[in-house]
Design a protein around this motif. Structure first.
Motif, PDB file in Angstrom:
ATOM      1  N   ASN A 278       0.822  -1.204   0.000  1.00  0.00           N
ATOM      2  CA  ASN A 278       0.000   0.000   0.000  1.00  0.00           C
ATOM      3  C   ASN A 278       0.859   1.258   0.000  1.00  0.00           C
ATOM      4  O   ASN A 278       0.530   2.262  -0.656  1.00  0.00           O
ATOM      5  CB  ASN A 278      -0.936  -0.024   1.209  1.00  0.00           C
ATOM      6  CG  ASN A 278      -1.967   1.089   1.159  1.00  0.00           C
ATOM      7  OD1 ASN A 278      -2.568   1.338   0.117  1.00  0.00           O
ATOM      8  ND2 ASN A 278      -2.158   1.767   2.278  1.00  0.00           N
ATOM      9  N   GLN A 279       1.985   1.213   0.741  1.00  0.00           N
ATOM     10  CA  GLN A 279       2.884   2.371   0.778  1.00  0.00           C
ATOM     11  C   GLN A 279       3.520   2.613  -0.578  1.00  0.00           C
ATOM     12  O   GLN A 279       3.673   3.766  -1.013  1.00  0.00           O
ATOM     13  CB  GLN A 279       3.973   2.167   1.842  1.00  0.00           C
ATOM     14  CG  GLN A 279       3.447   2.083   3.267  1.00  0.00           C
ATOM     15  CD  GLN A 279       2.605   3.290   3.624  1.00  0.00           C
ATOM     16  OE1 GLN A 279       2.994   4.438   3.353  1.00  0.00           O
ATOM     17  NE2 GLN A 279       1.433   3.032   4.223  1.00  0.00           N
TER      18      GLN A 279
ATOM     19  N   ARG B 256       3.808   5.979  -5.398  1.00  0.00           N
ATOM     20  CA  ARG B 256       3.697   6.193  -6.838  1.00  0.00           C
ATOM     21  C   ARG B 256       2.679   7.289  -7.147  1.00  0.00           C
ATOM     22  O   ARG B 256       2.864   8.059  -8.100  1.00  0.00           O
ATOM     23  CB  ARG B 256       3.270   4.893  -7.527  1.00  0.00           C
ATOM     24  CG  ARG B 256       4.364   3.825  -7.540  1.00  0.00           C
ATOM     25  CD  ARG B 256       3.823   2.530  -8.106  1.00  0.00           C
ATOM     26  NE  ARG B 256       4.839   1.491  -8.143  1.00  0.00           N
ATOM     27  CZ  ARG B 256       4.599   0.216  -8.459  1.00  0.00           C
ATOM     28  NH1 ARG B 256       3.356  -0.144  -8.764  1.00  0.00           N
ATOM     29  NH2 ARG B 256       5.584  -0.664  -8.447  1.00  0.00           N
ATOM     30  N   GLU B 257       1.599   7.321  -6.398  1.00  0.00           N
ATOM     31  CA  GLU B 257       0.550   8.298  -6.657  1.00  0.00           C
ATOM     32  C   GLU B 257       0.934   9.699  -6.185  1.00  0.00           C
ATOM     33  O   GLU B 257       0.647  10.686  -6.869  1.00  0.00           O
ATOM     34  CB  GLU B 257      -0.748   7.855  -5.964  1.00  0.00           C
ATOM     35  CG  GLU B 257      -1.350   6.584  -6.544  1.00  0.00           C
ATOM     36  CD  GLU B 257      -2.559   6.126  -5.756  1.00  0.00           C
ATOM     37  OE1 GLU B 257      -2.845   6.743  -4.695  1.00  0.00           O
ATOM     38  OE2 GLU B 257      -3.244   5.155  -6.178  1.00  0.00           O
ATOM     39  N   ARG B 258       1.566   9.824  -4.995  1.00  0.00           N
ATOM     40  CA  ARG B 258       1.832  11.128  -4.377  1.00  0.00           C
ATOM     41  C   ARG B 258       3.248  11.639  -4.609  1.00  0.00           C
ATOM     42  O   ARG B 258       3.517  12.827  -4.413  1.00  0.00           O
ATOM     43  CB  ARG B 258       1.592  11.038  -2.870  1.00  0.00           C
ATOM     44  CG  ARG B 258       0.174  10.652  -2.479  1.00  0.00           C
ATOM     45  CD  ARG B 258      -0.739  11.849  -2.555  1.00  0.00           C
ATOM     46  NE  ARG B 258      -0.407  12.783  -1.486  1.00  0.00           N
ATOM     47  CZ  ARG B 258      -0.793  14.040  -1.453  1.00  0.00           C
ATOM     48  NH1 ARG B 258      -1.495  14.526  -2.473  1.00  0.00           N
ATOM     49  NH2 ARG B 258      -0.472  14.830  -0.449  1.00  0.00           N
ATOM     50  N   GLY B 259       4.127  10.768  -4.958  1.00  0.00           N
ATOM     51  CA  GLY B 259       5.522  11.167  -5.078  1.00  0.00           C
ATOM     52  C   GLY B 259       6.202  11.170  -3.705  1.00  0.00           C
ATOM     53  O   GLY B 259       5.541  11.084  -2.656  1.00  0.00           O
ATOM     54  N   LEU B 260       7.530  11.300  -3.726  1.00  0.00           N
ATOM     55  CA  LEU B 260       8.297  11.229  -2.479  1.00  0.00           C
ATOM     56  C   LEU B 260       7.976  12.403  -1.558  1.00  0.00           C
ATOM     57  O   LEU B 260       7.723  12.214  -0.362  1.00  0.00           O
ATOM     58  CB  LEU B 260       9.800  11.204  -2.803  1.00  0.00           C
ATOM     59  CG  LEU B 260      10.731  11.072  -1.595  1.00  0.00           C
ATOM     60  CD1 LEU B 260      10.433   9.774  -0.849  1.00  0.00           C
ATOM     61  CD2 LEU B 260      12.196  11.106  -2.044  1.00  0.00           C
ATOM     62  N   MET B 261       7.951  13.625  -2.098  1.00  0.00           N
ATOM     63  CA  MET B 261       7.690  14.793  -1.268  1.00  0.00           C
ATOM     64  C   MET B 261       6.242  14.784  -0.766  1.00  0.00           C
ATOM     65  O   MET B 261       5.954  15.164   0.381  1.00  0.00           O
ATOM     66  CB  MET B 261       7.957  16.088  -2.054  1.00  0.00           C
ATOM     67  CG  MET B 261       9.435  16.305  -2.355  1.00  0.00           C
ATOM     68  SD  MET B 261      10.441  16.284  -0.853  1.00  0.00           S
ATOM     69  CE  MET B 261       9.776  17.714  -0.005  1.00  0.00           C
ATOM     70  N   GLY B 262       5.344  14.359  -1.598  1.00  0.00           N
ATOM     71  CA  GLY B 262       3.942  14.297  -1.176  1.00  0.00           C
ATOM     72  C   GLY B 262       3.751  13.330  -0.022  1.00  0.00           C
ATOM     73  O   GLY B 262       3.021  13.632   0.938  1.00  0.00           O
ATOM     74  N   ARG B 263       4.423  12.156  -0.091  1.00  0.00           N
ATOM     75  CA  ARG B 263       4.306  11.189   0.997  1.00  0.00           C
ATOM     76  C   ARG B 263       4.957  11.722   2.266  1.00  0.00           C
ATOM     77  O   ARG B 263       4.460  11.487   3.379  1.00  0.00           O
ATOM     78  CB  ARG B 263       4.957   9.844   0.599  1.00  0.00           C
ATOM     79  CG  ARG B 263       4.137   9.038  -0.368  1.00  0.00           C
ATOM     80  CD  ARG B 263       2.742   8.704   0.185  1.00  0.00           C
ATOM     81  NE  ARG B 263       2.824   7.836   1.338  1.00  0.00           N
ATOM     82  CZ  ARG B 263       2.027   7.887   2.390  1.00  0.00           C
ATOM     83  NH1 ARG B 263       1.078   8.802   2.438  1.00  0.00           N
ATOM     84  NH2 ARG B 263       2.159   7.048   3.414  1.00  0.00           N
ATOM     85  N   PHE B 264       6.073  12.486   2.084  1.00  0.00           N
ATOM     86  CA  PHE B 264       6.733  13.043   3.246  1.00  0.00           C
ATOM     87  C   PHE B 264       5.819  14.055   3.933  1.00  0.00           C
ATOM     88  O   PHE B 264       5.674  14.056   5.157  1.00  0.00           O
ATOM     89  CB  PHE B 264       8.064  13.717   2.820  1.00  0.00           C
ATOM     90  CG  PHE B 264       8.780  14.370   3.968  1.00  0.00           C
ATOM     91  CD1 PHE B 264       9.451  13.599   4.915  1.00  0.00           C
ATOM     92  CD2 PHE B 264       8.768  15.764   4.111  1.00  0.00           C
ATOM     93  CE1 PHE B 264      10.097  14.221   5.974  1.00  0.00           C
ATOM     94  CE2 PHE B 264       9.405  16.362   5.175  1.00  0.00           C
ATOM     95  CZ  PHE B 264      10.087  15.592   6.112  1.00  0.00           C
ATOM     96  N   ARG B 265       5.176  14.928   3.125  1.00  0.00           N
ATOM     97  CA  ARG B 265       4.259  15.895   3.703  1.00  0.00           C
ATOM     98  C   ARG B 265       3.087  15.188   4.397  1.00  0.00           C
ATOM     99  O   ARG B 265       2.625  15.611   5.458  1.00  0.00           O
ATOM    100  CB  ARG B 265       3.741  16.846   2.616  1.00  0.00           C
ATOM    101  CG  ARG B 265       4.764  17.906   2.188  1.00  0.00           C
ATOM    102  CD  ARG B 265       4.118  19.013   1.374  1.00  0.00           C
ATOM    103  NE  ARG B 265       3.528  18.527   0.137  1.00  0.00           N
ATOM    104  CZ  ARG B 265       4.213  18.458  -1.018  1.00  0.00           C
ATOM    105  NH1 ARG B 265       5.479  18.858  -1.077  1.00  0.00           N
ATOM    106  NH2 ARG B 265       3.621  18.010  -2.089  1.00  0.00           N
ATOM    107  N   ASP B 266       2.629  14.125   3.770  1.00  0.00           N
ATOM    108  CA  ASP B 266       1.519  13.381   4.380  1.00  0.00           C
ATOM    109  C   ASP B 266       1.903  12.842   5.745  1.00  0.00           C
ATOM    110  O   ASP B 266       1.123  12.917   6.706  1.00  0.00           O
ATOM    111  CB  ASP B 266       1.091  12.216   3.477  1.00  0.00           C
ATOM    112  CG  ASP B 266       0.445  12.704   2.180  1.00  0.00           C
ATOM    113  OD1 ASP B 266       0.007  13.873   2.155  1.00  0.00           O
ATOM    114  OD2 ASP B 266       0.355  11.913   1.210  1.00  0.00           O
ATOM    115  N   LEU B 267       3.138  12.327   5.827  1.00  0.00           N
ATOM    116  CA  LEU B 267       3.589  11.748   7.103  1.00  0.00           C
ATOM    117  C   LEU B 267       3.766  12.841   8.167  1.00  0.00           C
ATOM    118  O   LEU B 267       3.422  12.652   9.341  1.00  0.00           O
ATOM    119  CB  LEU B 267       4.892  10.977   6.896  1.00  0.00           C
ATOM    120  CG  LEU B 267       4.776   9.699   6.039  1.00  0.00           C
ATOM    121  CD1 LEU B 267       6.133   9.059   5.814  1.00  0.00           C
ATOM    122  CD2 LEU B 267       3.829   8.693   6.704  1.00  0.00           C
TER     123      LEU B 267
END
Length: 422
Positions: A307-308, A313-324
């Protein structure tokens, strides 16, 4: 009874001479063999009326005479040259010699005389008939319910209706060798098997009947006339009532079959619904068993990692970082803001460190900025209280209208310019 009344009555209610004569042809098969046996055959018709049967007898080669008490009726016979006498039926028979007649007949006579007189008539007819000769007595049929209860009494000279079984028994009892009941004038369309009504049952039985009684004779004479005694004639009450009952049984069977079919369809639907329910319960149990299984728990990390990867893939590395970061910071911000909300004295003391550092205001601004960015992609928009704290307004964005998009662009441009000036 006034002179001419009965003649007028018969003309009105019995039918024309031609109609009656045509109906009486049904008896010709019973008498024609007698003409061959007795070439100089004599016949007597009792209560001969207008003389229709006398004419048929003469046309068939018999020396026929008639007797009747109504001179108004006999006037028609005399106009046609028929041999008739104004005489009582019993008197006419008593004048006949023994075994002198091939045919003795009486059409619609039996119902006009008392039963003891009828017995005398039948007995005298047996005496005067030749061996193998026939007695024909026609009368209204009380098996027809309409005739027996209503039409019979239309004639004021009628005494009583006589059932077929009674008249045939009388002839047998007094010595005739065989008796045939002939039912007459039934509606023609009843013979074609059409659908029956209750009116048919009440009034469709042959309205008239006759007995044809044969005097005993040698076997050779009896054999020559046997063919006329074999067929069945007319329609009985039992035939119509049975046919009507059969129609009802068929309708009931059809209705029962339709009800059974509907019931079977409902039962099949219930069975299918039960089967579908059982399948759903089985699938739910199977799914729960999977969730509770050891393999499902062991493979949980693998599913989490997959799932991660998908989110990355959908949010990109920076997007996932911001999400976290948001995932971690947002609960902490809410806790901190709720703490300040629960202790308003911390904000009231302007000399305190928190007031000077504007910790609460900065925390609230950070929370709002995070919430605002999260909700920009939403399809609805309204300002409401935060579910975490009633003091935190949350922007729930709808799809921006063109005007809202323009205002947002102008504010964003003004903010950029302000920061550039600072």
């Amino acid at each position: 009874m006034s002179v001419g009344f009965y003649r007028a009555f018969e003309d009105e209610h019995r039918g024309s001479r031609d109609l009656i004569k045509e109906r009486q042809r049904v008896y010709l098969p019973f008498i024609q063999p007698l003409k061959e046996l007795y070439p100089n055959s004599e016949a007597i018709d009792l209560g001969c009326g207008r003389g229709e049967w006398l004419e048929l007898l003469i046309e068939s080669g018999f020396q026929a005479q008639g007797v009747d008490l109504d001179d108004g009726m006999l006037a028609v016979c005399r106009e046609r040259g028929l041999t008739v006498q104004t005489k009582d039926a019993i008197a006419g028979l008593k004048e006949c010699a023994d075994q002198s007649q091939a045919v003795v007949s009486g059409f619609h006579l039996a119902e006009h005389i008392p039963f003891d007189v009828l017995q005398t008539l039948v007995s005298e007819a047996l005496r005067v008939l030749k061996p193998g000769g026939v007695l024909i007595l026609e009368t209204p049929n009380p098996e027809n319910i309409v005739v027996g209860t209503a039409n019979f009494y239309l004639d004021p000279t009628h005494k009583q209706p006589i059932p077929p079984l009674l008249l045939s028994f009388l002839a047998e009892h007094l010595g005739f060798s065989r008796v045939k009941v002939i039912r007459l004038q039934a509606p023609v369309d009843l013979a074609v098997g059409r659908k029956l009504s209750i009116h048919d049952v009440l009034g469709g039985v042959s309205p008239d009947y006759a007995i044809v009684a044969q005097k005993s004779a040698s076997e050779n004479i009896i054999r020559q006339i046997s063919s006329a005694f074999e067929p069945e004639y007319g329609v009985t009450l039992g035939m119509l009532a049975g046919g009507y009952d059969q129609q009802i049984d068929v309708k009931f069977a059809d209705a029962l079959a339709a009800a059974n079919a509907a019931s079977s369809a409902a039962e099949r639907a219930a069975v299918l619904a039960e089967q579908a329910m059982n399948k759903a319960i089985f699938a739910e149990n199977a799914l729960n068993a999977i969730y509770l299984s050891t393999s499902w728990r062991i493979t949980a990390p693998v599913r989490w990692a997959g799932n991660q990867v998908k989110l990355l893939r959908e949010r990109g590395l920076m997007g996932r970082f911001r999400d976290l970061v948001k995932k971690v910071c947002k609960p902490l911000l809410i806790c901190a803001i709720n703490y300040f909300d629960a202790h308003p004295n911390l904000r009231a003391k302007h000399s305190g460190a928190s007031s000077k550092l504007k910790i609460y205001d900065n925390l609230r601004a950070l929370y709002l900025s995070i919430t605002f960015v999260d909700n920009l992609n939403a399809d609805t928009a309204e300002v409401t209280d935060s579910p975490e704290s009633p003091y935190l307004p949350v922007l729930i964005c709808t799809r921006p209208t063109p005007l809202a998009q323009h205002i947002h662009h102008e504010l964003k441009t003004a903010l950029v310019k302000k920061r550039a000036c600072e």
